[in-house]
Design a protein around this motif. Structure first.
Motif, mmCIF file in Angstrom:
data_model
loop_
_atom_site.group_PDB
_atom_site.id
_atom_site.type_symbol
_atom_site.label_atom_id
_atom_site.label_comp_id
_atom_site.label_asym_id
_atom_site.label_seq_id
_atom_site.Cartn_x
_atom_site.Cartn_y
_atom_site.Cartn_z
ATOM 1 N N LYS A 263 84.979 66.039 -7.891
ATOM 2 C CA LYS A 263 83.511 66.737 -7.865
ATOM 3 C C LYS A 263 83.518 67.659 -6.683
ATOM 4 O O LYS A 263 83.487 67.313 -5.672
ATOM 5 C CB LYS A 263 82.678 65.564 -7.855
ATOM 6 C CG LYS A 263 82.721 64.660 -8.923
ATOM 7 C CD LYS A 263 81.707 63.543 -8.934
ATOM 8 C CE LYS A 263 82.105 62.616 -9.936
ATOM 9 N NZ LYS A 263 80.930 61.505 -9.895
ATOM 10 N N PRO A 264 83.226 68.883 -6.693
ATOM 11 C CA PRO A 264 83.275 69.795 -5.696
ATOM 12 C C PRO A 264 81.773 69.688 -5.109
ATOM 13 O O PRO A 264 81.779 70.139 -3.964
ATOM 14 C CB PRO A 264 83.477 71.319 -6.330
ATOM 15 C CG PRO A 264 82.998 71.157 -7.761
ATOM 16 C CD PRO A 264 83.446 69.923 -8.203
ATOM 17 N N ASP B 157 74.800 62.240 -11.338
ATOM 18 C CA ASP B 157 75.488 62.540 -12.361
ATOM 19 C C ASP B 157 76.003 61.690 -13.372
ATOM 20 O O ASP B 157 75.393 60.505 -13.268
ATOM 21 C CB ASP B 157 76.793 63.599 -12.017
ATOM 22 C CG ASP B 157 77.665 62.709 -11.288
ATOM 23 O OD1 ASP B 157 77.525 61.244 -11.324
ATOM 24 O OD2 ASP B 157 78.847 63.000 -10.641
ATOM 25 N N ALA B 158 76.914 61.667 -14.712
ATOM 26 C CA ALA B 158 76.973 60.833 -15.406
ATOM 27 C C ALA B 158 77.494 59.572 -14.805
ATOM 28 O O ALA B 158 77.238 58.471 -15.065
ATOM 29 C CB ALA B 158 77.950 61.256 -16.511
ATOM 30 N N ASN C 299 83.186 75.741 -0.874
ATOM 31 C CA ASN C 299 81.803 75.457 -1.497
ATOM 32 C C ASN C 299 82.053 75.967 -3.002
ATOM 33 O O ASN C 299 82.254 77.117 -3.320
ATOM 34 C CB ASN C 299 81.003 76.719 -0.845
ATOM 35 C CG ASN C 299 79.475 76.453 -1.334
ATOM 36 O OD1 ASN C 299 79.229 75.630 -1.913
ATOM 37 N ND2 ASN C 299 78.644 77.119 -0.714
ATOM 38 N N GLY C 300 81.976 74.950 -3.631
ATOM 39 C CA GLY C 300 82.386 74.878 -5.258
ATOM 40 C C GLY C 300 81.492 75.462 -6.222
ATOM 41 O O GLY C 300 81.217 75.894 -7.125
#
Length: 131
Positions: free
Chosen positions: A5-6, A17-18, A130-131
């Motif tokens: 997960k970025p 999130d999920a 930084n994604g």
């Protein structure tokens, strides 16, 4: 097993999130139960007994008792579900949010009126993209 997960290390941010949704499922369902007056009454009468009816972890239950919203979010609580708790307590969203920042409510309100928190140079930890 969680995916890469970025966004995982954005300082000061908990991403719902999920995976967090699965982690906090029972905590969030407990929160939703507070939409009914009879459940709010039972919860306020004996918080621990009511919490013990839910398949939450001990850490989640203690976070609710302590009203530690940051800990609740870290263990899968979604802020919009957690709002049922502070509404049950008769406090505003802004009051609850100020406790999460360690600021007084007036200081928090002023910060938000001024545009919110100012990001530092970037929103990632050193060495990360930084994604």
């Amino acid at each position: 097993m969680s995916l890469d997960k970025p966004y995982k290390h954005i300082p000061g941010t908990t991403i719902f999130d999920a995976e967090m949704g699965r982690l906090g499922y029972h905590l969030n369902q407990f929160c939703m139960s507070l939409m009914k007056a009879e459940n709010r009454k039972r919860f306020k009468a004996n918080e621990r007994a009511y919490l013990d009816e839910w398949e939450m972890t001990e850490e989640q239950k203690q976070a609710v008792i302590d009203r530690d919203y940051n800990r609740m979010m870290a263990t899968g609580g979604n802020i919009y579900f957690l709002a049922k708790i502070f509404s049950c307590d008769g406090i505003s969203f802004q009051d609850a949010a100020s406790t999460m920042t360690g600021m007084s409510q007036p200081d928090y309100a002023q910060m938000m009126l001024a545009g919110g928190r100012k990001p530092d140079a970037n929103n990632t930890l050193p060495g990360e993209k930084n994604g």
